[in-house]
Design a protein around this motif. Structure first.
Motif, PDB file in Angstrom:
ATOM      1  N   SER A   7       0.853  -1.192   0.000  1.00  0.00           N
ATOM      2  CA  SER A   7       0.000   0.000   0.000  1.00  0.00           C
ATOM      3  C   SER A   7       0.884   1.235   0.000  1.00  0.00           C
ATOM      4  O   SER A   7       2.056   1.173   0.372  1.00  0.00           O
ATOM      5  CB  SER A   7      -0.936   0.023   1.213  1.00  0.00           C
ATOM      6  N   PRO A   8       0.307   2.362  -0.407  1.00  0.00           N
ATOM      7  CA  PRO A   8       1.069   3.600  -0.294  1.00  0.00           C
ATOM      8  C   PRO A   8       1.490   3.816   1.155  1.00  0.00           C
ATOM      9  O   PRO A   8       0.767   3.449   2.083  1.00  0.00           O
ATOM     10  CB  PRO A   8       0.078   4.687  -0.765  1.00  0.00           C
ATOM     11  N   LYS A   9       2.655   4.417   1.336  1.00  0.00           N
ATOM     12  CA  LYS A   9       3.244   4.602   2.671  1.00  0.00           C
ATOM     13  C   LYS A   9       2.262   5.228   3.659  1.00  0.00           C
ATOM     14  O   LYS A   9       2.154   4.785   4.793  1.00  0.00           O
ATOM     15  CB  LYS A   9       4.498   5.470   2.540  1.00  0.00           C
ATOM     16  N   ASP A  10       1.534   6.245   3.219  1.00  0.00           N
ATOM     17  CA  ASP A  10       0.647   6.968   4.127  1.00  0.00           C
ATOM     18  C   ASP A  10      -0.805   6.506   4.072  1.00  0.00           C
ATOM     19  O   ASP A  10      -1.693   7.189   4.571  1.00  0.00           O
ATOM     20  CB  ASP A  10       0.713   8.473   3.821  1.00  0.00           C
ATOM     21  N   GLN A  11      -1.035   5.342   3.454  1.00  0.00           N
ATOM     22  CA  GLN A  11      -2.407   4.841   3.366  1.00  0.00           C
ATOM     23  C   GLN A  11      -2.447   3.335   3.660  1.00  0.00           C
ATOM     24  O   GLN A  11      -2.815   2.529   2.808  1.00  0.00           O
ATOM     25  CB  GLN A  11      -2.995   5.122   1.976  1.00  0.00           C
ATOM     26  N   PRO A  12      -2.117   2.942   4.893  1.00  0.00           N
ATOM     27  CA  PRO A  12      -2.083   1.507   5.210  1.00  0.00           C
ATOM     28  C   PRO A  12      -3.450   0.838   5.223  1.00  0.00           C
ATOM     29  O   PRO A  12      -3.544  -0.381   5.135  1.00  0.00           O
ATOM     30  CB  PRO A  12      -1.448   1.480   6.608  1.00  0.00           C
ATOM     31  N   GLU A  13      -4.501   1.628   5.301  1.00  0.00           N
ATOM     32  CA  GLU A  13      -5.839   1.051   5.413  1.00  0.00           C
ATOM     33  C   GLU A  13      -6.389   0.524   4.085  1.00  0.00           C
ATOM     34  O   GLU A  13      -7.391  -0.182   4.085  1.00  0.00           O
ATOM     35  CB  GLU A  13      -6.815   2.057   6.030  1.00  0.00           C
TER      36      GLU A  13
END
Length: 152
Positions: free
Chosen positions: A45-51
């Protein structure tokens, strides 16, 4: 009630190569890499979007009959499947950064009514939109012409 999207599938013809692409070229974070019986479960996932995670799934893995897996593999390798859209604050800068890392672009940044958009492809053949969104639609910009440049 559905609250949010948590996981989506990206079809991968080589999970290790594609994991490396997402982590090293795109700067994503590996969230899971584990064996589950006869399949390998990899999520990034993108680094700042783990959800919200992308699971890199083989088209010949479990859950698909052989005929469907073969058809899916043909579509993925042909490069006709869109796998998602990513947002960026600066499409031109991100395009330049990713192109320098060897990411294959099908379309260089172009003005669209919704923002500036480039199109790139992962090593398996899935394509993605990279968009810098506008606050409001600008209908003076073209929606799309041929979709992909031949030589961006």
């Amino acid at each position: 009630m559905i609250k949010s999207l948590a996981l989506t599938t990206v079809w991968s013809t080589d999970q290790e190569r594609d994991k490396k692409f997402f982590v090293e070229a795109l700067g994503f974070v590996e969230r899971t890499d584990m064996e589950m019986g006869d399949m390998r479960w990899i999520t990034v996932s993108p680094k700042d979007q783990p959800e919200v995670q992308l699971t890199l799934m083989r088209p010949d893995g479990s859950g698909l009959d052989p005929e469907s897996g073969k058809a899916l593999l043909a579509l993925v390798t042909k490069g006709v499947l869109g796998a998602g859209a990513f947002r960026t604050d600066d499409c031109h800068a991100t395009y330049k950064e990713l192109k320098e890392k060897g990411v294959e672009f099908l379309q260089e940044p172009q003005e669209r009514p919704y923002g500036i958009e480039a199109i790139f492809r992962d090593p398996s053949g899935n394509w993605y939109s990279l968009a810098q969104e506008r606050e409001e639609l600008d209908l003076s910009k073209p929606w799309d012409s041929t979709c992909f440049d031949e030589n961006p």
